[in-house]
Design an enzyme around this catalytic site. Structure first.
Site, mmCIF file in Angstrom:
data_model
loop_
_atom_site.group_PDB
_atom_site.id
_atom_site.type_symbol
_atom_site.label_atom_id
_atom_site.label_comp_id
_atom_site.label_asym_id
_atom_site.label_seq_id
_atom_site.Cartn_x
_atom_site.Cartn_y
_atom_site.Cartn_z
ATOM 1 N N GLY A 265 -21.426 10.546 -29.369
ATOM 2 C CA GLY A 265 -21.606 9.186 -29.879
ATOM 3 C C GLY A 265 -23.040 9.059 -30.392
ATOM 4 N N TYR A 266 -23.550 7.833 -30.382
ATOM 5 C CA TYR A 266 -24.918 7.620 -30.895
ATOM 6 C C TYR A 266 -25.939 8.435 -30.108
ATOM 7 C CZ TYR A 266 -22.841 3.878 -33.501
ATOM 8 O OH TYR A 266 -22.046 3.189 -34.372
ATOM 9 N N VAL B 235 -13.911 16.312 -21.537
ATOM 10 C CA VAL B 235 -14.555 16.514 -20.240
ATOM 11 C C VAL B 235 -13.653 15.889 -19.183
ATOM 12 C CG1 VAL B 235 -16.599 16.008 -18.842
ATOM 13 C CG2 VAL B 235 -16.836 16.356 -21.321
ATOM 14 N N GLU C 189 -17.225 -10.544 -33.790
ATOM 15 C CA GLU C 189 -17.191 -9.718 -35.017
ATOM 16 C C GLU C 189 -15.747 -9.398 -35.414
ATOM 17 O OE1 GLU C 189 -19.964 -6.375 -34.468
ATOM 18 O OE2 GLU C 189 -21.280 -7.487 -35.816
ATOM 19 N N GLN D 72 -28.312 0.575 -30.590
ATOM 20 C CA GLN D 72 -29.762 0.583 -30.801
ATOM 21 C C GLN D 72 -30.475 1.280 -29.628
ATOM 22 O OE1 GLN D 72 -33.144 -2.805 -31.459
ATOM 23 N NE2 GLN D 72 -31.072 -3.509 -31.468
ATOM 24 N N LYS E 238 -27.647 -6.475 -41.907
ATOM 25 C CA LYS E 238 -26.678 -5.709 -41.102
ATOM 26 C C LYS E 238 -26.373 -4.367 -41.797
ATOM 27 C CE LYS E 238 -23.312 -5.496 -37.894
ATOM 28 N NZ LYS E 238 -23.742 -4.656 -36.789
HETATM 29 P P1 FAD Z 1 -20.287 6.046 -27.679
HETATM 30 O O1 FAD Z 1 -20.780 5.643 -28.998
HETATM 31 O O2 FAD Z 1 -19.159 5.305 -27.058
HETATM 32 O O3 FAD Z 1 -19.885 7.599 -27.757
HETATM 33 C C1 FAD Z 1 -19.279 8.285 -26.697
HETATM 34 C C2 FAD Z 1 -18.704 9.580 -27.230
HETATM 35 O O4 FAD Z 1 -18.173 10.331 -26.137
HETATM 36 C C3 FAD Z 1 -17.558 9.392 -28.224
HETATM 37 O O5 FAD Z 1 -17.715 10.260 -29.318
HETATM 38 C C4 FAD Z 1 -16.312 9.778 -27.410
HETATM 39 O O6 FAD Z 1 -15.277 10.329 -28.197
HETATM 40 C C5 FAD Z 1 -16.883 10.823 -26.474
HETATM 41 N N1 FAD Z 1 -16.130 10.960 -25.227
HETATM 42 C C6 FAD Z 1 -15.731 9.960 -24.401
HETATM 43 N N2 FAD Z 1 -15.078 10.460 -23.346
HETATM 44 C C7 FAD Z 1 -15.067 11.811 -23.513
HETATM 45 C C8 FAD Z 1 -14.555 12.897 -22.745
HETATM 46 N N3 FAD Z 1 -13.921 12.679 -21.573
HETATM 47 N N4 FAD Z 1 -14.715 14.148 -23.205
HETATM 48 C C9 FAD Z 1 -15.347 14.373 -24.386
HETATM 49 N N5 FAD Z 1 -15.867 13.400 -25.137
HETATM 50 C C10 FAD Z 1 -15.725 12.133 -24.722
HETATM 51 N N6 FAD Z 1 -24.370 -1.994 -30.666
HETATM 52 C C11 FAD Z 1 -25.413 -2.291 -31.494
HETATM 53 O O7 FAD Z 1 -26.575 -1.954 -31.168
HETATM 54 N N7 FAD Z 1 -25.219 -2.928 -32.696
HETATM 55 C C12 FAD Z 1 -23.989 -3.273 -33.130
HETATM 56 O O8 FAD Z 1 -23.848 -3.841 -34.227
HETATM 57 C C13 FAD Z 1 -22.864 -2.969 -32.299
HETATM 58 N N8 FAD Z 1 -21.627 -3.272 -32.714
HETATM 59 C C14 FAD Z 1 -20.545 -2.935 -31.930
HETATM 60 C C15 FAD Z 1 -19.257 -3.212 -32.394
HETATM 61 C C16 FAD Z 1 -18.155 -2.884 -31.626
HETATM 62 C C17 FAD Z 1 -16.778 -3.180 -32.151
HETATM 63 C C18 FAD Z 1 -18.336 -2.257 -30.348
HETATM 64 C C19 FAD Z 1 -17.135 -1.885 -29.507
HETATM 65 C C20 FAD Z 1 -19.606 -1.977 -29.877
HETATM 66 C C21 FAD Z 1 -20.731 -2.309 -30.655
HETATM 67 N N9 FAD Z 1 -22.036 -2.037 -30.224
HETATM 68 C C22 FAD Z 1 -23.113 -2.334 -31.042
HETATM 69 C C23 FAD Z 1 -22.259 -1.342 -28.938
HETATM 70 C C24 FAD Z 1 -22.402 0.176 -29.211
HETATM 71 O O9 FAD Z 1 -21.368 0.625 -30.052
HETATM 72 C C25 FAD Z 1 -22.437 1.011 -27.927
HETATM 73 O O10 FAD Z 1 -23.451 0.515 -27.099
HETATM 74 C C26 FAD Z 1 -22.699 2.471 -28.300
HETATM 75 O O11 FAD Z 1 -21.599 3.001 -28.990
HETATM 76 C C27 FAD Z 1 -23.019 3.341 -27.082
HETATM 77 O O12 FAD Z 1 -23.328 4.620 -27.533
HETATM 78 P P2 FAD Z 1 -23.026 5.900 -26.653
HETATM 79 O O13 FAD Z 1 -23.610 7.069 -27.374
HETATM 80 O O14 FAD Z 1 -23.458 5.653 -25.253
HETATM 81 O O15 FAD Z 1 -21.433 6.019 -26.579
HETATM 82 P P1 NAD Z 2 -19.622 -8.662 -23.591
HETATM 83 O O1 NAD Z 2 -19.594 -8.362 -22.137
HETATM 84 O O2 NAD Z 2 -20.919 -8.847 -24.246
HETATM 85 O O3 NAD Z 2 -18.754 -9.973 -23.885
HETATM 86 C C1 NAD Z 2 -17.524 -10.217 -23.211
HETATM 87 C C2 NAD Z 2 -17.147 -11.685 -23.306
HETATM 88 O O4 NAD Z 2 -15.881 -11.872 -22.688
HETATM 89 C C3 NAD Z 2 -18.131 -12.595 -22.585
HETATM 90 O O5 NAD Z 2 -18.469 -13.675 -23.415
HETATM 91 C C4 NAD Z 2 -17.368 -13.052 -21.334
HETATM 92 O O6 NAD Z 2 -17.733 -14.348 -20.899
HETATM 93 C C5 NAD Z 2 -15.925 -13.026 -21.839
HETATM 94 N N1 NAD Z 2 -14.957 -12.851 -20.759
HETATM 95 C C6 NAD Z 2 -15.004 -11.974 -19.716
HETATM 96 N N2 NAD Z 2 -13.931 -12.120 -18.912
HETATM 97 C C7 NAD Z 2 -13.171 -13.105 -19.459
HETATM 98 C C8 NAD Z 2 -11.917 -13.688 -19.108
HETATM 99 N N3 NAD Z 2 -11.213 -13.315 -18.023
HETATM 100 N N4 NAD Z 2 -11.432 -14.678 -19.897
HETATM 101 C C9 NAD Z 2 -12.092 -15.083 -21.012
HETATM 102 N N5 NAD Z 2 -13.276 -14.554 -21.389
HETATM 103 C C10 NAD Z 2 -13.811 -13.576 -20.630
HETATM 104 O O7 NAD Z 2 -18.782 -7.459 -24.278
HETATM 105 P P2 NAD Z 2 -18.747 -6.993 -25.808
HETATM 106 O O8 NAD Z 2 -18.686 -8.155 -26.723
HETATM 107 O O9 NAD Z 2 -17.668 -5.971 -25.872
HETATM 108 O O10 NAD Z 2 -20.157 -6.282 -26.016
HETATM 109 C C11 NAD Z 2 -20.485 -5.073 -25.295
HETATM 110 C C12 NAD Z 2 -21.898 -4.638 -25.671
HETATM 111 O O11 NAD Z 2 -21.918 -4.212 -27.043
HETATM 112 C C13 NAD Z 2 -22.933 -5.748 -25.532
HETATM 113 O O12 NAD Z 2 -24.136 -5.221 -25.062
HETATM 114 C C14 NAD Z 2 -23.118 -6.231 -26.943
HETATM 115 O O13 NAD Z 2 -24.405 -6.761 -27.179
HETATM 116 C C15 NAD Z 2 -22.887 -4.966 -27.752
HETATM 117 N N6 NAD Z 2 -22.399 -5.309 -29.099
HETATM 118 C C16 NAD Z 2 -23.341 -5.632 -30.022
HETATM 119 C C17 NAD Z 2 -22.938 -6.014 -31.284
HETATM 120 C C18 NAD Z 2 -23.975 -6.357 -32.315
HETATM 121 O O14 NAD Z 2 -25.164 -6.206 -32.038
HETATM 122 N N7 NAD Z 2 -23.612 -6.794 -33.501
HETATM 123 C C19 NAD Z 2 -21.568 -6.066 -31.603
HETATM 124 C C20 NAD Z 2 -20.630 -5.752 -30.620
HETATM 125 C C21 NAD Z 2 -21.060 -5.378 -29.360
#
Ligand code: FAD
Ligand code: NAD
Length: 404
Positions: A14-15, A83, A173, A318, A378
């Site tokens: 991942g990141y 893994v 989002e 980030q 963005k």
């Molecule tokens: P991940 O990016 O989750 O990567 C984990 C990797 O491990 C993946 O490639 C996966 O395939 C691999 N993996 C998992 N399990 C196994 C296994 N058992 N064996 C082998 N490989 C495996 N954060 C921001 O800062 N800005 C944003 O705009 C933002 N937008 C988001 C939008 C969405 C829809 C979501 C869900 C999250 C967003 N986040 C954002 C949060 C961000 O994506 C996560 O915090 C970030 O991806 C974490 O990075 P990571 O490297 O820890 O893990």
């Molecule tokens: P989150 O934990 O930030 O939000 C979950 C939301 O679900 C909360 O508002 C919580 O009150 C609500 N919730 C929990 N249990 C509930 C229930 N039983 N019924 C109704 N509502 C309930 O999770 P996320 O949005 O998946 O974000 C995860 C991480 O990824 C965060 O750190 C976030 O900042 C990051 N992220 C960042 C971006 C961005 O920067 N653009 C985008 C997506 C995610």
């Protein structure tokens, strides 16, 4: 592997995993260490774009990058495998199809859906977790439209109801993308838009709890103007096949339920026996868990505190990207000696897209951005990451240049 060289193993591309591998390649020569990167798939994906994949506003392949396109496979042994166990006391990792030994280990296996023990959540909820699950959501929603159109005799209007559980950043989002995608599906299947309901259910009294209230309010109004309904201050209590139970035992029928109510660390870190806080591994500011000097835990798997405030850093891309430099520096230091670096997060702000040309967020010094200005920012953030990972070639191939 060469027994005379240290073996560095990274779990998860991942990141955190990808950027740490890139940094290690800059800091170490081929003579210094053997490097192995293990990942479930042969591609890396943009987790931060998965809500777009799930809504169907971008193609799945746009979010995927072949690992070997951006990581030199002559210098890094890339293993496509899952893994299954981390045996930290014997310095071994079990995979679905084998086993590897390490001298230094980087655990960057990311997040999973957190169900908080809510009945039916595991079985009946979709979640935006990886490429395959996001594509399944896209296809499921479209299937509901197609089925509704064909099932003239027994049309069930709830097939066209989509419930999003949680109004954190992922939920908001995703709703923004649905607001763009649903009118397209309505045109494609000749269904009036007013027959489709998109309902966001949030337990707290506002969307984006804890975030800047003015920006949160802007996001809510933007989404409401495009037909998203909000049920705030309402907790989801149970998920059934085809319905959810909220608040005081109210049942809402829905063809699609997508849970965006929270994330937790990959279950493998808990199973490995590390000391956890809220399911994440406690690491110090060198990004290592107590007692395991050769292990680094990054991104969504780790619980790392800001030394000044004592508050944990939020699990974001980030953060994962920034940790890579400290981790790679510290691995080099363990091999060659020197001073270990302490990780310090540099919060560059938070920007969230609201679908189409709309977005909002804060940047750098807390400056607030709205609308197209925020959307451009963005895209800049997304393109900057692509640049760090694969240079201008990757930006040209996958980058976002237009604000929509
Ligand atoms: P991940 O990016 O989750 O990567 C984990 C990797 O491990 C993946 O490639 C996966 O395939 C691999 N993996 C998992 N399990 C196994 C296994 N058992 N064996 C082998 N490989 C495996 N954060 C921001 O800062 N800005 C944003 O705009 C933002 N937008 C988001 C939008 C969405 C829809 C979501 C869900 C999250 C967003 N986040 C954002 C949060 C961000 O994506 C996560 O915090 C970030 O991806 C974490 O990075 P990571 O490297 O820890 O893990
Ligand atoms: P989150 O934990 O930030 O939000 C979950 C939301 O679900 C909360 O508002 C919580 O009150 C609500 N919730 C929990 N249990 C509930 C229930 N039983 N019924 C109704 N509502 C309930 O999770 P996320 O949005 O998946 O974000 C995860 C991480 O990824 C965060 O750190 C976030 O900042 C990051 N992220 C960042 C971006 C961005 O920067 N653009 C985008 C997506 C995610």
């Amino acid at each position: 592997m060469n027994p005379n060289k240290p073996h560095i193993v990274l779990l998860g591309a991942g990141y955190a995993g990808m950027m740490t591998t890139k940094k290690l390649l800059q800091k170490l020569s081929i003579q210094d260490a053997d490097i192995t990167l293990v990942n479930k798939h042969n591609y890396h994906y943009q987790t931060t774009w998965l809500h777009e994949v799930a809504a169907g506003t971008i193609d799945v392949n746009r979010s995927r990058i072949m690992i070997s396109d951006v990581i030199d496979s002559h210098r890094v042994h890339i293993i496509q495998d899952t893994v299954t166990k981390i045996d930290k006391d014997n310095k071994r990792v079990e995979l679905a199809n084998g086993e590897i030994a390490y001298d230094y280990l980087v655990i960057s296996l990311g997040f999973e859906k957190a169900s908080f023990g809510i009945p039916g959540m595991e079985e009946h909820a979709y979640s935006i977790q990886d490429v395959n699950q996001s594509r399944l959501i896209r296809d499921h929603i479209e299937y509901q439209f197609a089925k509704y159109q064909n099932d003239v005799e027994n049309r069930d209007p709830s097939m066209l109801t989509i419930i999003v559980g949680g109004a954190g950043f992922t939920g908001i989002e995703f709703c923004g993308e649905l607001a763009e995608r649903i009118p397209e599906l309505c045109r494609k299947y000749d269904i009036p838009r007013n027959q489709v309901r998109i309902i966001n259910v949030e337990g707290m009294d506002s969307v984006l709890p804890g975030f800047d209230p003015e920006l949160a309010n802007y996001a809510q109004q933007s989404l409401e103007a495009r037909g998203i309904e909000f049920r705030l201050g309402t907790f989801i209590k149970e998920v059934k096949e085809g319905s959810i139970i909220i608040g005081e035992d109210e049942e809402i029928q829905a063809g699609t339920f997508v849970w965006t109510g929270g994330v937790q660390a990959n279950h493998l870190v808990g199973e490995a026996g590390f000391e956890l806080t809220k399911g994440k591994v406690n690491v110090d500011n060198t990004l290592r868990p107590a007692g395991y000097d050769e292990i680094f835990i990054l991104g969504d798997c780790s619980w790392v505190l800001d030394n000044e405030t004592g508050i944990p850093y939020p699990p974001t891309a980030q953060l994962a990207i920034q940790e890579a430099e400290t981790c790679a520096h510290n691995i080099r230091t363990l091999i060659f000696g020197g001073t270990l670096k302490e990780f310090k997060y540099d919060n560059k702000g938070t920007v969230a897209s609201l679908g189409g040309r709309d977005a909002m967020g804060t940047v750098f010094d807390g400056k607030k951005l709205y609308g197209i200005q925020a959307k451009v920012m963005k895209n800049v953030i997304d393109d900057r990451y692509l640049f760090l990972l694969g240079g201008p070639k990757l930006v040209l191939k996958k980058g976002k240049f237009r604000p929509f």
